[in-house]
Design a protein around this motif. Sequence first.
Motif, PDB file in Angstrom:
ATOM      1  N   ASP A  65      -3.962  11.776   8.018  1.00  0.00           N
ATOM      2  CA  ASP A  65      -3.533  12.204   9.357  1.00  0.00           C
ATOM      3  C   ASP A  65      -3.357  13.722   9.442  1.00  0.00           C
ATOM      4  O   ASP A  65      -2.431  14.212  10.081  1.00  0.00           O
ATOM      5  CB  ASP A  65      -2.205  11.529   9.739  1.00  0.00           C
ATOM      6  N   TRP A 110      -2.292  -7.209   4.899  1.00  0.00           N
ATOM      7  CA  TRP A 110      -2.212  -6.266   6.025  1.00  0.00           C
ATOM      8  C   TRP A 110      -3.468  -5.412   6.073  1.00  0.00           C
ATOM      9  O   TRP A 110      -4.081  -5.096   5.052  1.00  0.00           O
ATOM     10  CB  TRP A 110      -0.953  -5.402   5.970  1.00  0.00           C
ATOM     11  N   THR A 129      -7.700   4.610  10.200  1.00  0.00           N
ATOM     12  CA  THR A 129      -6.877   5.561   9.440  1.00  0.00           C
ATOM     13  C   THR A 129      -7.713   6.815   9.187  1.00  0.00           C
ATOM     14  O   THR A 129      -8.919   6.722   8.947  1.00  0.00           O
ATOM     15  CB  THR A 129      -6.412   4.958   8.101  1.00  0.00           C
ATOM     16  N   LYS A 147      -5.095  -1.916   8.419  1.00  0.00           N
ATOM     17  CA  LYS A 147      -4.864  -0.818   9.350  1.00  0.00           C
ATOM     18  C   LYS A 147      -6.224  -0.317   9.807  1.00  0.00           C
ATOM     19  O   LYS A 147      -7.093  -0.064   8.989  1.00  0.00           O
ATOM     20  CB  LYS A 147      -4.150   0.335   8.643  1.00  0.00           C
ATOM     21  N   HIS A 190       1.915   7.671  -1.101  1.00  0.00           N
ATOM     22  CA  HIS A 190       0.592   7.158  -0.761  1.00  0.00           C
ATOM     23  C   HIS A 190      -0.498   7.709  -1.681  1.00  0.00           C
ATOM     24  O   HIS A 190      -1.691   7.588  -1.378  1.00  0.00           O
ATOM     25  CB  HIS A 190       0.255   7.461   0.699  1.00  0.00           C
ATOM     26  N   ASP A 198       1.151  12.111   1.201  1.00  0.00           N
ATOM     27  CA  ASP A 198       2.492  11.855   0.650  1.00  0.00           C
ATOM     28  C   ASP A 198       2.378  11.345  -0.785  1.00  0.00           C
ATOM     29  O   ASP A 198       1.496  10.530  -1.071  1.00  0.00           O
ATOM     30  CB  ASP A 198       3.181  10.740   1.438  1.00  0.00           C
ATOM     31  N   VAL A 202      -1.051  -4.277  10.850  1.00  0.00           N
ATOM     32  CA  VAL A 202       0.312  -3.864  10.558  1.00  0.00           C
ATOM     33  C   VAL A 202       0.586  -2.540  11.266  1.00  0.00           C
ATOM     34  O   VAL A 202      -0.329  -1.725  11.446  1.00  0.00           O
ATOM     35  CB  VAL A 202       0.510  -3.753   9.025  1.00  0.00           C
ATOM     36  N   ASP A 203       1.820  -2.364  11.742  1.00  0.00           N
ATOM     37  CA  ASP A 203       2.244  -1.055  12.244  1.00  0.00           C
ATOM     38  C   ASP A 203       2.785  -0.272  11.063  1.00  0.00           C
ATOM     39  O   ASP A 203       3.254  -0.855  10.105  1.00  0.00           O
ATOM     40  CB  ASP A 203       3.361  -1.207  13.289  1.00  0.00           C
ATOM     41  N   GLY A 204       2.749   1.031  11.150  1.00  0.00           N
ATOM     42  CA  GLY A 204       3.254   1.827  10.029  1.00  0.00           C
ATOM     43  C   GLY A 204       2.268   1.785   8.878  1.00  0.00           C
ATOM     44  O   GLY A 204       1.131   1.326   9.029  1.00  0.00           O
ATOM     45  N   PHE A 205       2.711   2.249   7.751  1.00  0.00           N
ATOM     46  CA  PHE A 205       1.835   2.356   6.584  1.00  0.00           C
ATOM     47  C   PHE A 205       2.645   1.893   5.375  1.00  0.00           C
ATOM     48  O   PHE A 205       3.398   2.671   4.799  1.00  0.00           O
ATOM     49  CB  PHE A 205       1.366   3.805   6.434  1.00  0.00           C
ATOM     50  N   PRO A 206       2.495   0.605   5.002  1.00  0.00           N
ATOM     51  CA  PRO A 206       3.256   0.098   3.860  1.00  0.00           C
ATOM     52  C   PRO A 206       2.934   0.870   2.578  1.00  0.00           C
ATOM     53  O   PRO A 206       1.828   1.396   2.445  1.00  0.00           O
ATOM     54  CB  PRO A 206       2.793  -1.353   3.726  1.00  0.00           C
TER      55      PRO A 206
END
Length: 201
Positions: free
Chosen positions: A139, A84, A89, A86, A147, A144, A28-32
Amino acid sequence: MAFISRGFKGKRRDPAASSRLPPGQYLVDGFPVLSAGPTPRADLAQWTFSIEGEVDEPRRWTWEEFRRLPSEKVTVDIHCVTKWSKLDTSWTGVSLDTLLEGVETAADYAMVFSDGGYTTNLPLEDLTGGKAWIAFEYDGRPLDPEHGGPARLLVPHLYFWKSAKWVRGIALQLQDEPGFWESNGYHLYGDPWREQRYWGD
Ligand SMILES: Nc1nc2c(c(=O)[nH]1)N[C@H]1C(S)=C(S)[C@@H](COP(=O)(O)O)O[C@H]1N2
Ligand SMILES: [Mo]
């Protein structure tokens, strides 16, 4: 050969990446954001992280004490049960090995608990040996709230529902018990490589 190589356009299957994808998962792109309820807002002056239950003596850190503990930067792949994944990370967190150092316990299991009432269970040995962290940066920035900020469990070798957001502590237990999603049909253990998504998998 007279063919002109035009290169590939659109979706490309990167063999290196696909070997890192557990069965049934896609990148997946982004971070659901996946939360079962509203995002709690923690007051850092009141925040604590506890280790309790079957322990010689319960441990508790305030936010300041927790942030003074040695932390590590880790780069890991994460896999959500909704399929999904990733790769790579990057997080900063305190290893559970650091938090559990010197804790005397007969327990084999842990129930992780969070602000808002979320819980998730796992064997204690899945939290030790460099496999799990209480992460407070993603990152290179403070995590956040959506998250899991200010801090969440990060246990990337299991499906991501085990990585409890807004984590506040761990209760050590002699027996395994289902947490929130595990009581609602998700697998008790949740190994993505064995596709342990639901009860009976
Ligand atoms: N406290 C809490 N932690 C949680 C959840 C939740 O609803 N509440 N959802 C879980 C699930 S199902 C997933 S996939 C990940 C999602 O994390 P993200 O929102 O940072 O992507 O958090 C896990 N941790
Ligand atoms: Mo999930």
